[in-house]
Design a protein around this motif. Sequence first.
Motif, mmCIF file in Angstrom:
data_model
loop_
_atom_site.group_PDB
_atom_site.id
_atom_site.type_symbol
_atom_site.label_atom_id
_atom_site.label_comp_id
_atom_site.label_asym_id
_atom_site.label_seq_id
_atom_site.Cartn_x
_atom_site.Cartn_y
_atom_site.Cartn_z
ATOM 1 N N TYR A 323 -28.157 -24.785 9.078
ATOM 2 C CA TYR A 323 -26.827 -24.166 9.263
ATOM 3 C C TYR A 323 -25.815 -25.079 9.935
ATOM 4 C CZ TYR A 323 -29.006 -19.773 7.925
ATOM 5 O OH TYR A 323 -29.646 -18.784 7.211
ATOM 6 N N GLY A 324 -26.232 -26.244 10.392
ATOM 7 C CA GLY A 324 -25.308 -27.149 11.068
ATOM 8 C C GLY A 324 -25.022 -26.687 12.486
ATOM 9 N N HIS A 325 -24.021 -27.334 13.092
ATOM 10 C CA HIS A 325 -23.713 -27.030 14.487
ATOM 11 C C HIS A 325 -22.532 -26.070 14.535
ATOM 12 C CE1 HIS A 325 -23.864 -27.900 18.779
ATOM 13 N NE2 HIS A 325 -22.546 -27.763 18.747
ATOM 14 N N PRO A 326 -22.680 -24.919 15.206
ATOM 15 C CA PRO A 326 -21.591 -23.938 15.220
ATOM 16 C C PRO A 326 -20.284 -24.551 15.717
ATOM 17 C CG PRO A 326 -23.460 -23.210 16.580
ATOM 18 C CD PRO A 326 -23.806 -24.564 16.051
ATOM 19 N N GLY A 327 -19.229 -24.316 14.981
ATOM 20 C CA GLY A 327 -17.920 -24.783 15.430
ATOM 21 C C GLY A 327 -17.578 -26.191 14.987
ATOM 22 N N ASN A 328 -18.563 -27.077 14.875
ATOM 23 C CA ASN A 328 -18.244 -28.475 14.560
ATOM 24 C C ASN A 328 -18.519 -28.821 13.116
ATOM 25 O OD1 ASN A 328 -17.711 -28.619 17.163
ATOM 26 N ND2 ASN A 328 -19.188 -30.199 17.679
ATOM 27 N N CYS A 329 -19.721 -28.584 12.702
ATOM 28 C CA CYS A 329 -20.097 -29.024 11.361
ATOM 29 C C CYS A 329 -21.028 -27.961 10.794
ATOM 30 C CB CYS A 329 -20.798 -30.373 11.486
ATOM 31 S SG CYS A 329 -21.546 -30.915 9.974
ATOM 32 N N GLU A 330 -20.432 -26.856 10.304
ATOM 33 C CA GLU A 330 -21.277 -25.752 9.844
ATOM 34 C C GLU A 330 -21.698 -25.978 8.403
ATOM 35 O OE1 GLU A 330 -19.777 -21.920 10.964
ATOM 36 O OE2 GLU A 330 -19.129 -22.681 12.909
ATOM 37 N N LEU A 331 -22.927 -25.630 8.084
ATOM 38 C CA LEU A 331 -23.459 -25.820 6.733
ATOM 39 C C LEU A 331 -23.829 -24.455 6.145
ATOM 40 C CD1 LEU A 331 -25.990 -28.707 7.563
ATOM 41 C CD2 LEU A 331 -23.683 -28.964 6.610
ATOM 42 N N SER A 332 -23.859 -24.366 4.828
ATOM 43 C CA SER A 332 -24.273 -23.118 4.170
ATOM 44 C C SER A 332 -25.505 -23.393 3.325
ATOM 45 C CB SER A 332 -23.170 -22.606 3.249
ATOM 46 O OG SER A 332 -21.984 -22.526 3.952
ATOM 47 N N PRO A 333 -26.665 -23.005 3.816
ATOM 48 C CA PRO A 333 -27.874 -23.245 3.022
ATOM 49 C C PRO A 333 -27.969 -22.278 1.836
ATOM 50 C CG PRO A 333 -28.416 -22.058 5.022
ATOM 51 C CD PRO A 333 -26.942 -22.304 5.071
ATOM 52 N N PHE A 334 -28.887 -22.546 0.931
ATOM 53 C CA PHE A 334 -29.033 -21.729 -0.269
ATOM 54 C C PHE A 334 -30.440 -21.160 -0.323
ATOM 55 C CE2 PHE A 334 -25.812 -24.844 -0.911
ATOM 56 C CZ PHE A 334 -24.819 -24.173 -1.610
ATOM 57 N N SER A 335 -30.551 -19.971 -0.923
ATOM 58 C CA SER A 335 -31.872 -19.398 -1.150
ATOM 59 C C SER A 335 -32.310 -19.743 -2.566
ATOM 60 C CB SER A 335 -31.804 -17.875 -1.030
ATOM 61 O OG SER A 335 -32.125 -17.495 0.260
#
Length: 464
Positions: A323-335
């Motif tokens: 998910y990345g780092h909240p606020g700085n570099c957020e990621l969206s994983p996939f199912s």
Amino acid sequence: MNSLPDSSSIAPLSGNTASDTARVVRLAPESELRIEVEFGYSLTLKLIEGVAEVFGCEIIVGREYRFSGQKLGVFTWQAAGGADYVADDTPMPIFLNIHTALEQRRATAETMKTSGPRVVVVGAHDSGKTSLVKLLLNYAVRQGRQPMFVNLDISEGGVTMPGTVSAVMVDQPIYPEEEFGSLGLDLTAAGGSGAPIVYHYGFDTPNENTKLLQRLVGHLADTVTARLVEDDDARQSGLIIDTHGCADHNEFELLMHIIKSFSADVVLVLGHERLHSDLLRAFQQQPQSNISILKLTKLGGVARRDKSFRRQSQVRKIREYFYGHPGNCELSPFSLVVGFGDVNIFRVGEEHLVPSSALPLGADRKAGGTRLVAIEAGDILLHSILAIVDAAPRSASTAGAGDSTNESQTQDEEDFLVLANVLGFVYVSDVNSAKRKMTVLAPSATRLPSNRLVMGVFKWAETV
Ligand SMILES: Nc1ncnc2c1ncn2[C@@H]1O[C@H](COP(=O)(O)OP(=O)(O)OP(=O)(O)O)[C@@H](O)[C@H]1O
């Protein structure tokens, strides 16, 4: 000068706002503010004026830094003023001296076209090894160097997941909030000269399978050495190696193996008198070795982390991978839904780790511990983190779970895969044994980069 709410005025995430408890703290030159923020709480830090750094990374005036579940020191070399709530027993002047000496070696390596310093940081648990490693890397980067960071502290995960050993060239600062996550590595870029090298160990202490760890360390050292031959800047900048805390004889043997495999020429021993004298004694018996072994006392500031804090740090590391780092570099994983027949799953071949429900398919347990065994996909995988490893060269013709009838071919592959580079990780969020399918969380929506998956001991319930 520095606006720093301290740890005694942390605002709970769901409670007061930071402004309710904000406080201005002035730092005297060569002093630091020590901050401890528990999980479930957060603290915002803002530098109002002056110059300050966190583990060697300069913080920017006016920017808000948010910390949660972290312990750190905010240090200033230059700022003037009073000294409320700050400590001046800081080791920073000693660390700066060490950096200066390493930098001189790098400059010599540049002139002579040789190799820069190969530094190993060892010591007791919670003695500040990782903090010193970050600081030395950050100082080197600030000087325009590109050192290799080698992480052998398997419990923390360094640039990637816990349970791995890795090496990566560092050419940008390690920012305080995201720590090593700020290097933003793309494991699937494996192969390029700047790509990280990651091998899967699967446990979080060296004692669980020391033989395997030694094998991975040796292999990592060979790969790093080969990489450095091709990269003048990285070679002249040298290596900084972080290690797991050393508490017993097994771990001492492992440290000796690390030092020798990486041909280390500087060993920094933190807060461990006996380890220092044992290392000195061991190397006195090898007079030809050109190694400096320096003892550094464990100084104030380094905070103890109990089991629960460490476990929560691991869980955060796993979460941040997806998910990345909240606020700085957020990621969206996939199912992704993956059929059992589309992947081959392996596990380190320790007999006690393989339950009868997951008997290996024609595997050779006699080889003991340092190779993988193929296991049958099923409920055992639920909530596991699986490493995706580069497939063996011959695997194209033998792809598909359980289709390998040639036992020696299977064993060759198991031996190869244990040393294969990790391309990424998936998290198994659901298993449907009846339909022979599992649902995995993956960083990208594309097909898995390899059908070889390796299971370690790490389990993660996403809801944690
Ligand atoms: N000056 C400081 N002020 C406050 N906290 C600090 C300071 N230096 C280090 N810490 C914190 O102390 C903790 C332990 O430090 P660190 O991780 O560097 O130790 P370690 O020896 O690498 O631990 P391990 O036993 O996991 O190998 C970390 O949370 C770190 O951020």
